[in-house]
Scaffold this active site. Sequence first.
Site, mmCIF file in Angstrom:
data_model
loop_
_atom_site.group_PDB
_atom_site.id
_atom_site.type_symbol
_atom_site.label_atom_id
_atom_site.label_comp_id
_atom_site.label_asym_id
_atom_site.label_seq_id
_atom_site.Cartn_x
_atom_site.Cartn_y
_atom_site.Cartn_z
ATOM 1 N N GLU A 183 0.862 -1.194 0.000
ATOM 2 C CA GLU A 183 0.000 0.000 0.000
ATOM 3 C C GLU A 183 0.886 1.228 0.000
ATOM 4 O OE1 GLU A 183 -2.056 -0.123 3.774
ATOM 5 O OE2 GLU A 183 -2.311 -2.279 3.624
ATOM 6 N N LYS A 232 2.454 4.513 1.375
ATOM 7 C CA LYS A 232 2.585 5.076 2.722
ATOM 8 C C LYS A 232 2.136 6.525 2.649
ATOM 9 C CE LYS A 232 5.485 5.272 6.780
ATOM 10 N NZ LYS A 232 5.368 6.672 7.163
ATOM 11 N N ASP A 248 1.084 10.258 3.467
ATOM 12 C CA ASP A 248 1.766 11.262 4.273
ATOM 13 C C ASP A 248 0.742 12.166 4.959
ATOM 14 O OD1 ASP A 248 3.997 12.240 5.375
ATOM 15 O OD2 ASP A 248 4.769 13.224 3.577
ATOM 16 N N TYR A 299 -6.625 1.706 6.719
ATOM 17 C CA TYR A 299 -5.682 0.664 6.310
ATOM 18 C C TYR A 299 -5.531 -0.472 7.314
ATOM 19 C CZ TYR A 299 -2.602 3.893 8.885
ATOM 20 O OH TYR A 299 -2.063 4.737 9.806
ATOM 21 N N LYS A 344 10.900 3.471 1.902
ATOM 22 C CA LYS A 344 10.768 4.910 1.694
ATOM 23 C C LYS A 344 11.166 5.343 0.283
ATOM 24 C CE LYS A 344 9.952 7.299 4.856
ATOM 25 N NZ LYS A 344 9.938 7.692 6.238
ATOM 26 N N CYS A 359 18.904 45.984 -13.045
ATOM 27 C CA CYS A 359 18.863 44.602 -13.502
ATOM 28 C C CYS A 359 20.274 44.002 -13.467
ATOM 29 C CB CYS A 359 18.315 44.554 -14.935
ATOM 30 S SG CYS A 359 18.508 42.931 -15.707
ATOM 31 N N CYS A 403 21.423 43.546 -17.329
ATOM 32 C CA CYS A 403 21.605 44.602 -18.329
ATOM 33 C C CYS A 403 21.654 45.993 -17.712
ATOM 34 C CB CYS A 403 20.491 44.535 -19.377
ATOM 35 S SG CYS A 403 18.896 45.099 -18.754
ATOM 36 N N CYS A 410 12.664 43.925 -14.700
ATOM 37 C CA CYS A 410 13.667 44.689 -15.425
ATOM 38 C C CYS A 410 12.942 45.410 -16.551
ATOM 39 C CB CYS A 410 14.719 43.735 -15.991
ATOM 40 S SG CYS A 410 15.627 44.404 -17.396
ATOM 41 N N CYS A 459 17.516 43.545 -22.897
ATOM 42 C CA CYS A 459 18.138 42.751 -21.825
ATOM 43 C C CYS A 459 18.468 41.357 -22.357
ATOM 44 C CB CYS A 459 17.185 42.658 -20.643
ATOM 45 S SG CYS A 459 17.786 41.604 -19.315
HETATM 46 S S1 IVH Z 1 0.183 0.523 8.991
HETATM 47 C C1 IVH Z 1 1.490 -1.707 12.443
HETATM 48 N N1 IVH Z 1 -0.279 1.479 6.591
HETATM 49 O O1 IVH Z 1 2.954 5.284 8.939
HETATM 50 C C2 IVH Z 1 1.174 -0.930 11.258
HETATM 51 N N2 IVH Z 1 0.686 2.901 8.229
HETATM 52 O O2 IVH Z 1 5.378 4.697 10.570
HETATM 53 C C3 IVH Z 1 1.274 0.521 11.453
HETATM 54 N N3 IVH Z 1 1.106 5.169 7.455
HETATM 55 O O3 IVH Z 1 1.690 5.914 12.144
HETATM 56 C C4 IVH Z 1 0.588 1.330 10.493
HETATM 57 N N4 IVH Z 1 0.342 4.882 5.418
HETATM 58 O O4 IVH Z 1 0.631 7.129 10.172
HETATM 59 C C5 IVH Z 1 0.194 1.720 7.831
HETATM 60 N N5 IVH Z 1 -0.734 2.219 4.442
HETATM 61 C C6 IVH Z 1 -0.278 2.445 5.675
HETATM 62 C C7 IVH Z 1 0.219 3.716 6.054
HETATM 63 C C8 IVH Z 1 0.702 3.896 7.348
HETATM 64 C C9 IVH Z 1 0.878 5.744 6.279
HETATM 65 C C10 IVH Z 1 1.726 5.847 8.613
HETATM 66 C C11 IVH Z 1 0.907 5.792 9.871
HETATM 67 C C12 IVH Z 1 1.798 5.241 10.927
HETATM 68 C C13 IVH Z 1 3.147 5.420 10.336
HETATM 69 C C14 IVH Z 1 4.070 4.348 10.833
#
Ligand code: IVH
Length: 659
Positions: free
Chosen positions: A116, A118, A120, A228, A317, A410, A413, A428, A434
């Site tokens: 999935e 991650k 933000d 999630y 990451k 500027c 020029c 400018c 220029c």
């Molecule tokens: S699972 C035990 N799934 O990442 C599992 N976390 O570093 C823990 N996060 O605090 C969370 N997307 O805020 C999970 N698809 C995803 C996520 C996710 C973002 C964040 C979440 C968590 C942090 C952990």
Amino acid sequence: MAVPQKIKRRAAKLRAEIEQHNYRYYVLDDPEVADTEYDRLLRELVELEQQHPSLVTPESPTQRVGAAPAAQFDQVQHEVPMLSLGNAFDESELRAFDRRIHERLSIEDDIDYTAEPKLDGLAVNLRYEAGLLVRGATRGDGQHGEDVTHNIRTIPSVPLRLRGTGFPPVVEIRGEVYMPKAGFARLNARMAKEGGKVFVNPRNAAAGSLRQLDPKLTAERPLQIFCYGVGFASETTLPATHGEILEALKEWGCRVCPQAEVVSGVDGCLEYYGKIGQKREKLPYEIDGVVYKVNRADFQERLGFVSRAPRWAIAHKFPAHEEMTVVNDVEFQVGRTGALTPVARLEPVFVGGVTVSNATLHNMDELHRKDVRVGDKVIVRRAGDVIPEVVKVVGKRRKRPRPVQLPKKCPECRSAVMRAEDEAVARCTGGLFCPAQRKQAIGHFASRRAMDIDGLGGKLIQQLVEAELVRTPADLYRLEKSQLLGLERMGEKSADNLLAAIDRSKNTTLARFLYALGIREVGEATAAALAAYFGSLEPLLEADAEVLVEVPDVGPIVAGRIVGFFRESHNREVVEELCQLGITWPVVERHADDSGPLDGLVFVLTGTLSDMTREQAKERIMELGGRVSGSVSRKTDYLVAGAKAGSKLKKAEKLGVKI
Ligand code: IVH
């Protein structure tokens, strides 16, 4: 006074209908009714509830913004701790994670993982009792979070009541609250306009919005959720795999990230990582990596936890979008229209996948608002193709130099620099005198979406301008091979290629030509609108502001710029020379006051077209008076679908749009 049965039934019916529409709209992103119909239902329910306050229930769709501001948030203890995730920063770290899992489970076969994005944002815990949302909390330190129930309730995609019947009597659903990129940009633009503080990134904006003491403020913020996982469930056996849990969440009416997938083995993970990495910039929300979770629940159980993270999951990451570095200097760059942009020269830093040593500070207002000075430690941000920018100062030296001043002359020029009172941008005044403006005007003229002169890049333009071979775009069409051969690193073959490319560019369209001229405020869309409206150049040259504002998308400011541009004799001369030198375009037979055959029609293009690129099709549609939109809606008249058309085609079919 007792509420009549009939009214009770009506309120219940309205609630169910509104809930259903909410779900279609916010969770499935697939509305069934027009907004006006929805508004009508909601208004009726609000009125009924006002007349009979005893009808109001906490999960009524009218109650998303009911609560009064709080003095502070209460602490809550999570039923099950909210964990964090270990990180893998490269492939070898991910392979090591997969290897550890095989060893601990004593399994040789590939492991299935759910993969999935991650997200933000910030993690939240949603507690449902008998299907009703009773508490929403932030993650906090993992053991205790803050009770932000009233704020969470304002997020339209958070169900106030779970759907169906299959959910546990008590269940805690975990998810990420985030702010979509577009909503973030709009919010920040509004905050800046109102003179308020802007947010550094969507994550901070989401966190700041969810932690407002007044839920009405949260309600105004464009927050979203993706669920999630399940943190806690009573008296039920949950599905045997994480993938199935995600499916169950969907059935209960929760919004689950559509990118989630089950993949096989570490190679499946890596493939997914590559795929999402490619999509990253196009996704409507920010992500900072991919999360892999061992799919089988019994495996998860056997693997267990270390300190505060599960052994069965890891975050892989992406390169960070933001990094810290030091400002070595602040200089001013002169743009095509003379705009002076303050640019920070940075201690080189790796961010967003490349090494960055310059970052824009946009304009003087921004620079002073952020108060960036030489020697400061700053956060730079580079997301996607966006120019790197200085986001904020995070460290100052004890003795800081004076604030950066706008230069009076500027830097390229030495012409005077002027700043109009109502504009953020200083310019400018040298115009095409220029060299910086000249180089960029020519670069713009030759660019792919303008005259499309292949091979005429920045370095070459610089040489041509500095050798005084090219002063105006018209000079390009007078270049001779012998002149080119005198340039550094220019061989026979390259010279021939360049001349051929210049020659080819003579056959163009009026829209491209107008765009290429670089008239301020006349971007591609406006140029296309002008070309469609006038059909040929002459009537446009004669048009005054009153006529120009008749053109769709042209307002008084743009009209003024166009008139101003063509009033300048040297601009007229260049345009005439270009035409004499052989630039031509197909003339569309029409008069300024009649309409194109596609006037007022909205098109959406999708898939691979067989006879032209989508870009060409778009140009053609616009020439004929039509409009091209990016997404299918009820307003779409035609979908032009080529091979491998996907979701847009489905949507168009569903909405009954002509294909
Ligand atoms: S699972 C035990 N799934 O990442 C599992 N976390 O570093 C823990 N996060 O605090 C969370 N997307 O805020 C999970 N698809 C995803 C996520 C996710 C973002 C964040 C979440 C968590 C942090 C952990």
